[in-house]
Design a protein around this motif. Structure first.
Motif, PDB file in Angstrom:
ATOM      1  N   ARG B 209     111.382 -23.604  79.250  1.00  0.00           N
ATOM      2  CA  ARG B 209     110.035 -23.352  78.587  1.00  0.00           C
ATOM      3  C   ARG B 209     109.496 -23.940  77.448  1.00  0.00           C
ATOM      4  O   ARG B 209     110.283 -24.542  76.642  1.00  0.00           O
ATOM      5  CB  ARG B 209     110.373 -21.729  78.155  1.00  0.00           C
ATOM      6  CG  ARG B 209     109.405 -21.088  77.490  1.00  0.00           C
ATOM      7  CD  ARG B 209     109.531 -19.726  76.714  1.00  0.00           C
ATOM      8  NE  ARG B 209     108.725 -19.356  75.846  1.00  0.00           N
ATOM      9  CZ  ARG B 209     107.598 -18.567  75.994  1.00  0.00           C
ATOM     10  NH1 ARG B 209     107.467 -18.241  77.179  1.00  0.00           N
ATOM     11  NH2 ARG B 209     106.637 -18.279  74.793  1.00  0.00           N
ATOM     12  N   ALA B 210     108.270 -24.300  77.474  1.00  0.00           N
ATOM     13  CA  ALA B 210     107.447 -25.039  76.557  1.00  0.00           C
ATOM     14  C   ALA B 210     105.939 -24.414  76.330  1.00  0.00           C
ATOM     15  O   ALA B 210     105.550 -23.936  77.673  1.00  0.00           O
ATOM     16  CB  ALA B 210     107.656 -26.505  76.828  1.00  0.00           C
ATOM     17  N   PRO B 211     105.373 -24.799  75.548  1.00  0.00           N
ATOM     18  CA  PRO B 211     104.149 -23.868  75.340  1.00  0.00           C
ATOM     19  C   PRO B 211     103.068 -24.801  76.177  1.00  0.00           C
ATOM     20  O   PRO B 211     103.141 -25.986  76.156  1.00  0.00           O
ATOM     21  CB  PRO B 211     103.525 -24.026  74.057  1.00  0.00           C
ATOM     22  CG  PRO B 211     104.558 -24.828  73.316  1.00  0.00           C
ATOM     23  CD  PRO B 211     105.690 -24.988  74.196  1.00  0.00           C
ATOM     24  N   GLY B 212     102.416 -24.018  77.029  1.00  0.00           N
ATOM     25  CA  GLY B 212     101.403 -24.858  78.087  1.00  0.00           C
ATOM     26  C   GLY B 212     101.799 -25.792  78.926  1.00  0.00           C
ATOM     27  O   GLY B 212     101.146 -26.290  79.678  1.00  0.00           O
ATOM     28  N   ASN B 213     103.156 -25.824  79.156  1.00  0.00           N
ATOM     29  CA  ASN B 213     103.749 -26.592  80.098  1.00  0.00           C
ATOM     30  C   ASN B 213     105.008 -25.974  80.685  1.00  0.00           C
ATOM     31  O   ASN B 213     106.050 -25.991  79.927  1.00  0.00           O
ATOM     32  CB  ASN B 213     104.135 -27.993  79.480  1.00  0.00           C
ATOM     33  CG  ASN B 213     104.686 -29.001  80.584  1.00  0.00           C
ATOM     34  OD1 ASN B 213     104.752 -28.582  81.578  1.00  0.00           O
ATOM     35  ND2 ASN B 213     105.082 -30.093  80.000  1.00  0.00           N
ATOM     36  N   PHE B 214     104.670 -25.314  81.791  1.00  0.00           N
ATOM     37  CA  PHE B 214     105.861 -24.667  82.327  1.00  0.00           C
ATOM     38  C   PHE B 214     106.569 -25.318  83.551  1.00  0.00           C
ATOM     39  O   PHE B 214     107.554 -24.746  84.226  1.00  0.00           O
ATOM     40  CB  PHE B 214     105.448 -23.230  82.881  1.00  0.00           C
ATOM     41  CG  PHE B 214     105.059 -22.359  81.801  1.00  0.00           C
ATOM     42  CD1 PHE B 214     105.802 -21.574  80.856  1.00  0.00           C
ATOM     43  CD2 PHE B 214     103.643 -22.138  81.559  1.00  0.00           C
ATOM     44  CE1 PHE B 214     105.591 -20.890  79.863  1.00  0.00           C
ATOM     45  CE2 PHE B 214     103.222 -21.440  80.279  1.00  0.00           C
ATOM     46  CZ  PHE B 214     104.040 -20.830  79.416  1.00  0.00           C
ATOM     47  N   THR B 215     106.368 -26.502  83.545  1.00  0.00           N
ATOM     48  CA  THR B 215     107.015 -27.369  84.667  1.00  0.00           C
ATOM     49  C   THR B 215     108.176 -27.713  84.231  1.00  0.00           C
ATOM     50  O   THR B 215     108.583 -28.232  83.234  1.00  0.00           O
ATOM     51  CB  THR B 215     106.058 -28.581  84.938  1.00  0.00           C
ATOM     52  OG1 THR B 215     104.759 -28.180  85.154  1.00  0.00           O
ATOM     53  CG2 THR B 215     106.916 -29.271  86.233  1.00  0.00           C
ATOM     54  N   ALA B 216     109.346 -27.256  85.164  1.00  0.00           N
ATOM     55  CA  ALA B 216     110.665 -27.678  84.514  1.00  0.00           C
ATOM     56  C   ALA B 216     110.937 -29.061  84.615  1.00  0.00           C
ATOM     57  O   ALA B 216     110.595 -29.784  85.521  1.00  0.00           O
ATOM     58  CB  ALA B 216     111.647 -26.971  85.410  1.00  0.00           C
ATOM     59  N   LYS B 217     111.473 -29.540  83.329  1.00  0.00           N
ATOM     60  CA  LYS B 217     111.813 -30.956  83.541  1.00  0.00           C
ATOM     61  C   LYS B 217     113.123 -30.890  83.033  1.00  0.00           C
ATOM     62  O   LYS B 217     113.789 -30.339  82.496  1.00  0.00           O
ATOM     63  CB  LYS B 217     110.867 -31.591  82.424  1.00  0.00           C
ATOM     64  CG  LYS B 217     109.549 -31.772  82.663  1.00  0.00           C
ATOM     65  CD  LYS B 217     108.634 -32.179  81.371  1.00  0.00           C
ATOM     66  CE  LYS B 217     108.680 -33.397  81.180  1.00  0.00           C
ATOM     67  NZ  LYS B 217     107.887 -33.617  80.105  1.00  0.00           N
ATOM     68  N   ALA B 218     113.934 -32.267  83.262  1.00  0.00           N
ATOM     69  CA  ALA B 218     115.200 -32.324  82.886  1.00  0.00           C
ATOM     70  C   ALA B 218     115.477 -33.923  82.575  1.00  0.00           C
ATOM     71  O   ALA B 218     114.947 -34.891  83.157  1.00  0.00           O
ATOM     72  CB  ALA B 218     116.005 -31.940  84.044  1.00  0.00           C
ATOM     73  N   VAL B 219     116.561 -34.074  81.778  1.00  0.00           N
ATOM     74  CA  VAL B 219     117.240 -35.327  81.520  1.00  0.00           C
ATOM     75  C   VAL B 219     118.531 -35.315  81.383  1.00  0.00           C
ATOM     76  O   VAL B 219     118.976 -34.270  81.343  1.00  0.00           O
ATOM     77  CB  VAL B 219     116.493 -36.036  80.050  1.00  0.00           C
ATOM     78  CG1 VAL B 219     114.978 -36.350  80.203  1.00  0.00           C
ATOM     79  CG2 VAL B 219     116.974 -35.151  79.036  1.00  0.00           C
ATOM     80  N   ILE B 220     119.159 -36.524  81.960  1.00  0.00           N
ATOM     81  CA  ILE B 220     120.578 -36.326  81.705  1.00  0.00           C
ATOM     82  C   ILE B 220     120.750 -37.302  80.557  1.00  0.00           C
ATOM     83  O   ILE B 220     120.499 -38.407  80.668  1.00  0.00           O
ATOM     84  CB  ILE B 220     121.282 -36.895  82.905  1.00  0.00           C
ATOM     85  CG1 ILE B 220     120.990 -36.181  84.116  1.00  0.00           C
ATOM     86  CG2 ILE B 220     122.874 -37.204  82.886  1.00  0.00           C
ATOM     87  CD1 ILE B 220     121.647 -36.474  85.618  1.00  0.00           C
ATOM     88  N   VAL B 221     121.731 -37.045  79.678  1.00  0.00           N
ATOM     89  CA  VAL B 221     121.966 -37.779  78.378  1.00  0.00           C
ATOM     90  C   VAL B 221     123.598 -38.007  78.416  1.00  0.00           C
ATOM     91  O   VAL B 221     124.037 -37.238  78.774  1.00  0.00           O
ATOM     92  CB  VAL B 221     121.505 -37.224  77.063  1.00  0.00           C
ATOM     93  CG1 VAL B 221     120.061 -37.354  77.092  1.00  0.00           C
ATOM     94  CG2 VAL B 221     121.971 -35.820  76.752  1.00  0.00           C
ATOM     95  N   GLU B 222     123.964 -39.210  77.965  1.00  0.00           N
ATOM     96  CA  GLU B 222     125.202 -39.287  77.653  1.00  0.00           C
ATOM     97  C   GLU B 222     125.698 -39.449  76.180  1.00  0.00           C
ATOM     98  O   GLU B 222     124.855 -39.967  75.336  1.00  0.00           O
ATOM     99  CB  GLU B 222     125.750 -40.643  78.246  1.00  0.00           C
ATOM    100  CG  GLU B 222     127.434 -40.760  78.369  1.00  0.00           C
ATOM    101  CD  GLU B 222     127.712 -41.795  79.338  1.00  0.00           C
ATOM    102  OE1 GLU B 222     127.242 -41.841  80.392  1.00  0.00           O
ATOM    103  OE2 GLU B 222     128.220 -42.878  78.717  1.00  0.00           O
ATOM    104  N   LEU B 223     126.398 -38.311  75.936  1.00  0.00           N
ATOM    105  CA  LEU B 223     126.631 -38.116  74.359  1.00  0.00           C
ATOM    106  C   LEU B 223     128.148 -38.675  74.009  1.00  0.00           C
ATOM    107  O   LEU B 223     128.819 -38.182  74.504  1.00  0.00           O
ATOM    108  CB  LEU B 223     126.585 -36.673  73.981  1.00  0.00           C
ATOM    109  CG  LEU B 223     126.858 -36.352  72.684  1.00  0.00           C
ATOM    110  CD1 LEU B 223     126.175 -36.765  71.588  1.00  0.00           C
ATOM    111  CD2 LEU B 223     127.183 -34.725  72.619  1.00  0.00           C
ATOM    112  N   ASP B 224     127.964 -39.572  72.749  1.00  0.00           N
ATOM    113  CA  ASP B 224     129.183 -40.043  72.366  1.00  0.00           C
ATOM    114  C   ASP B 224     129.340 -39.262  70.954  1.00  0.00           C
ATOM    115  O   ASP B 224     128.862 -39.524  70.048  1.00  0.00           O
ATOM    116  CB  ASP B 224     129.119 -41.477  72.105  1.00  0.00           C
ATOM    117  CG  ASP B 224     130.446 -42.086  71.533  1.00  0.00           C
ATOM    118  OD1 ASP B 224     131.145 -41.031  71.311  1.00  0.00           O
ATOM    119  OD2 ASP B 224     130.514 -43.297  71.446  1.00  0.00           O
ATOM    120  N   ASP B 225     130.067 -38.163  70.998  1.00  0.00           N
ATOM    121  CA  ASP B 225     130.075 -37.323  69.879  1.00  0.00           C
ATOM    122  C   ASP B 225     130.999 -37.878  68.743  1.00  0.00           C
ATOM    123  O   ASP B 225     130.983 -37.123  67.807  1.00  0.00           O
ATOM    124  CB  ASP B 225     130.352 -35.744  70.138  1.00  0.00           C
ATOM    125  CG  ASP B 225     131.366 -35.589  71.190  1.00  0.00           C
ATOM    126  OD1 ASP B 225     131.549 -34.492  71.612  1.00  0.00           O
ATOM    127  OD2 ASP B 225     132.094 -36.456  71.313  1.00  0.00           O
TER     128      ASP B 225
END
Lengths: 478, 248
Positions: B209-225
């Motif tokens: 969910r985002a204001p004015g933009n309801f197109t689902a978007k996605a990213v894959i990130v790699e986290l080195d915590d």
């Protein structure tokens, strides 16, 4: 304390029973040395001696261990010097303290007699005319000399105070420094030594006792507001504010309720303190009738002065004030131990690697540096403590939760485990990281930690315990 | 004089133009390119500093999914100098685990309420306070009225509210400006030998969910915590594509 000395103590007091090194068959009680706490305790003891003399204080030393009282003009109230000293020693002994007391004409002589002449069973009184006879046989250490001077005297075979007094006075400063002559003169009253007195703080109290009991919260608030204003008016000339306020209310039956309001910084705003009191009331069931209200400012501090601009606005804005008010509100409604600052501690045991300091009990500064740097670990120190390959979880479960492990892999990590209603199959693991603490801990640990990744991609921190066999989940990398 | 509907339409068009102008256009990034944490997420979250006075939800399907780390990393970039209030009702947050995420613990007020009913009160009080930058809280159930109160409190105080919630709340109505879903991805394609590889993990971050933009978007990130570094693994067009691509 050297081990031999500690061993001798243990042999004479077998009642102590605590953990001991495995290679020694001793029962030793270990306590961390805390000189600040020691001094605070000694100040409390000195304050308790006010009954015997209004002038009291601690000896001037880096680690004071003596309470000094100027009993001039007080002894006749207790039947003389001996009566006063006996009464004082008896009172302190009743508190479970080991006391050696003495009465002497000078501070130096009283210190020497208490340390080297007095017995633990009864105090020693030395009259002015008998001072030389009492002090001369005592060792040189009775003069409160430094180790360096004592060593030098020892090398020269000067053991007693009498031997030192027999030396020509004029040669003492050049041979031993000014300390020896000064201490000798102080002990025998030839040089004045002042007692730095400690004053008992006058309690800041405002109270109300009514003929009729208060039955409504509005009435209680009105009374409390009046009492608060009275207290704050007394603090205004000192430019001080309240940091801790103790409120006590009494029912007609005599039952008393007390609660404490803590503030992050001193405040002189009655409305704010009243709001904090109201938050405390919300947490408690107040009695239906109140006949007595007492407010005491148990902790006061100087008000923080802030520079203002031409229009009277504080230069650091209202935001800081709002943050302080928020901390006060949270602390007083949730409890001071629920609103804390995290402090990293260099300890291998994960549960003890963090300490929490209440915001109301730490020094708050409106600047960006809100904590003394010495208390925190720098990023480089953190890097040394927790290398990147040994990352710590974001969430730590306290206590660790036991899990069922089906089978362990070749390097010791489990291949699958059952936790939180699900079976987790491990596809990758890192470890083991062995964490083992010393025997001197009450509950030493010996664990092998593994970070595991499950087939669903979740990361957990597991450990295998040696002493009591078992596997546990200790944290999640969330 | 233009009709009322025309004015409304024109205003709506202007708002859309403004929002598009502020949207970060992610460059073409090769697989496993290391980028700052903020940049890795800006394709989803255009202007973090503009989120003062808003609520952001981070949903995760279970403990250990990485939502907390990601939420802290995403907010930390724009609010590093601000005071953080972290409400820890479960009393599980562990300081040494947060330090690598560049969170300055000296600027964190950790609130650990004993009673569950005090959690929302503490969140609302903190959100309402000017001078607080970010309020982070793990909350489960939220009534619409309570949610609305939190949103109004955030607006009043100009504070960013970060709510960490379970994925099952996805169907619940929200007053948050942004809603993200974090799903961990098992790294099957990486060598499985123990110890040799750094303990990195891949996370699929979906913008729900985002204001004015309801197109689902996605990213894959790699986290080195261990050091709080994010790698952008790939840029995907939609959540569905991302899920298919990884086989999750």
């Amino acid at each position: 304390m050297p081990l031999a000395e500690a061993q001798a103590l243990v042999e004479t007091s077998p009642s102590t029973s605590h953990r001991s090194p495995p290679h020694l068959d001793l029962e030793v009680h270990f306590e961390l040395h805390d000189p600040v706490a020691d001094q605070a305790c000694l100040r409390g003891i000195a304050q308790a001696c006010e009954y015997f003399s209004p002038l009291y204080g601690l000896e001037e030393a880096d680690s004071p261990e003596c309470v000094l009282l100027d009993v001039t003009g007080c002894t006749h109230l207790f039947g003389g010097d001996y009566g006063l000293a006996t009464g004082l020693v008896t009172q302190l002994r009743a508190q479970g303290l080991h006391v050696r007391g003495s009465v002497a004409p000078t501070i130096g002589a009283a210190w020497a007699v208490a340390h080297f002449l007095a017995r633990s069973t009864e105090p020693t009184v030395v009259a002015a005319e008998r001072l030389p006879q009492a002090l001369n046989p005592l060792p040189a250490a009775a003069l409160r000399l430094s180790h360096k001077t004592l060593n030098r005297l020892g090398e020269l075979g000067l053991q007693t105070v009498g031997q030192l007094r027999a030396l020509p006075r004029s040669t003492l400063p050049s041979r031993f420094g000014p300390e020896l002559l000064k201490r000798l003169d102080q002990a025998f009253g030839d040089e004045t030594e002042l007692l730095v007195t400690q004053s008992t703080p006058i309690p800041l109290v405002a109270q109300w006792a009514g003929e009729w009991s208060l039955t409504t919260q509005e009435a209680v608030q009105l009374i409390v507001q009046e009492l608060l204003e009275e207290l704050l008016n007394r603090l205004k000339p000192k430019r001080s504010g309240v940091r801790q306020l103790l409120c006590g209310i009494r029912e007609p039956g005599g039952r008393t309720h007390e609660f404490c309001v803590d503030c992050v910084i001193p405040t002189d705003v009655a409305k704010h303190l009243l709001e904090m009191l109201a938050l405390q009331w919300e947490r408690r069931l107040l009695p239906e009738e109140i006949v007595f209200v007492r407010l005491e400012a148990t902790l006061t501090d100087r008000m923080q002065v802030r520079q203002r601009d031409l229009f009277g606005h504080a230069l650091d804005g209202d935001d800081q004030r709002e943050v302080v008010a928020l901390l006060d509100r949270l602390s007083n409604r949730l409890g001071t131990q629920a609103v804390v600052r995290t402090r990293l501690v260099p300890d291998a045991q994960p549960e003890l690697a963090v300490a929490y300091d209440a915001w109301t009990q730490t020094e708050y500064q409106s600047s960006s540096a809100k904590v003394r740097p010495a208390e925190t670990l720098t990023p480089s120190t953190i890097g040394l403590l927790f290398p990147t390959t040994l990352a710590r979880p974001t969430h730590l479960l306290t206590p660790p939760q036991e899990i069922e492990v089906s089978i362990a892999g070749p390097e010791g990590a489990p291949l699958s485990f059952y936790w939180d209603r699900y079976e987790h199959r491990v596809i990758r693991s890192w470890g083991p990281e062995r964490i083992e603490t010393g025997w001197w801990r009450d509950a030493p640990i010996a664990r092998d930690y593994f970070r595991v990744e499950t087939q669903t991609g979740h990361h957990f921190w597991l450990f295998h315990q040696f002493h009591a066999e078992g596997w546990f989940v200790h944290g999640t990398f969330d | 004089m233009a009709a009322r509907s025309e004015i409304v339409a024109e205003l709506a068009a202007r708002i859309r133009r403004i929002e598009r102008a502020g949207t970060y256009q992610a460059p073409n990034i090769e697989d496993d390119v290391e980028v700052p944490a903020a940049s890795a997420l800006t394709s989803l979250w255009p202007n973090m500093a503009s989120l003062r006075g808003r609520l952001v939800e981070w949903l995760a399907n279970a403990k250990g999914a990485g939502a907390t780390s990601l939420a802290v990393l995403a907010s930390q970039a724009a609010f590093a100098q601000d005071l953080w209030v972290v409400i820890d009702g479960r009393k599980t947050l562990h300081g040494p685990g947060l330090v690598p995420l560049s969170l300055d613990l000296n600027r964190v007020v950790l609130v650990r309420p004993e009673r569950p009913q005090d959690v929302l009160w503490a969140v609302e009080q903190s959100l309402r306070t000017r001078g607080v930058g970010v309020v982070v809280c793990e909350v489960d159930q939220l009534t619409p009225a309570a949610f609305r109160r939190l949103q109004l409190a955030a607006e009043t105080g100009g504070t960013l509210g970060v709510l960490l919630r379970p994925e099952r709340m996805r169907q619940q109505p929200t007053w948050a400006e942004f809603r993200f879903l974090v799903r961990p991805l098992a790294m099957r394609d990486i060598e499985k030998s123990s110890g040799a590889i750094k303990p990195r993990r891949r996370l699929l971050v979906e913008l729900l969910r985002a204001p004015g933009n309801f197109t689902a978007k996605a990213v894959i990130v790699e986290l080195d915590d261990a050091n709080g570094r994010l790698c952008m693994v790939t840029q995907l067009a939609s959540a569905a594509t991302a899920v298919r691509a990884t086989g999750a």
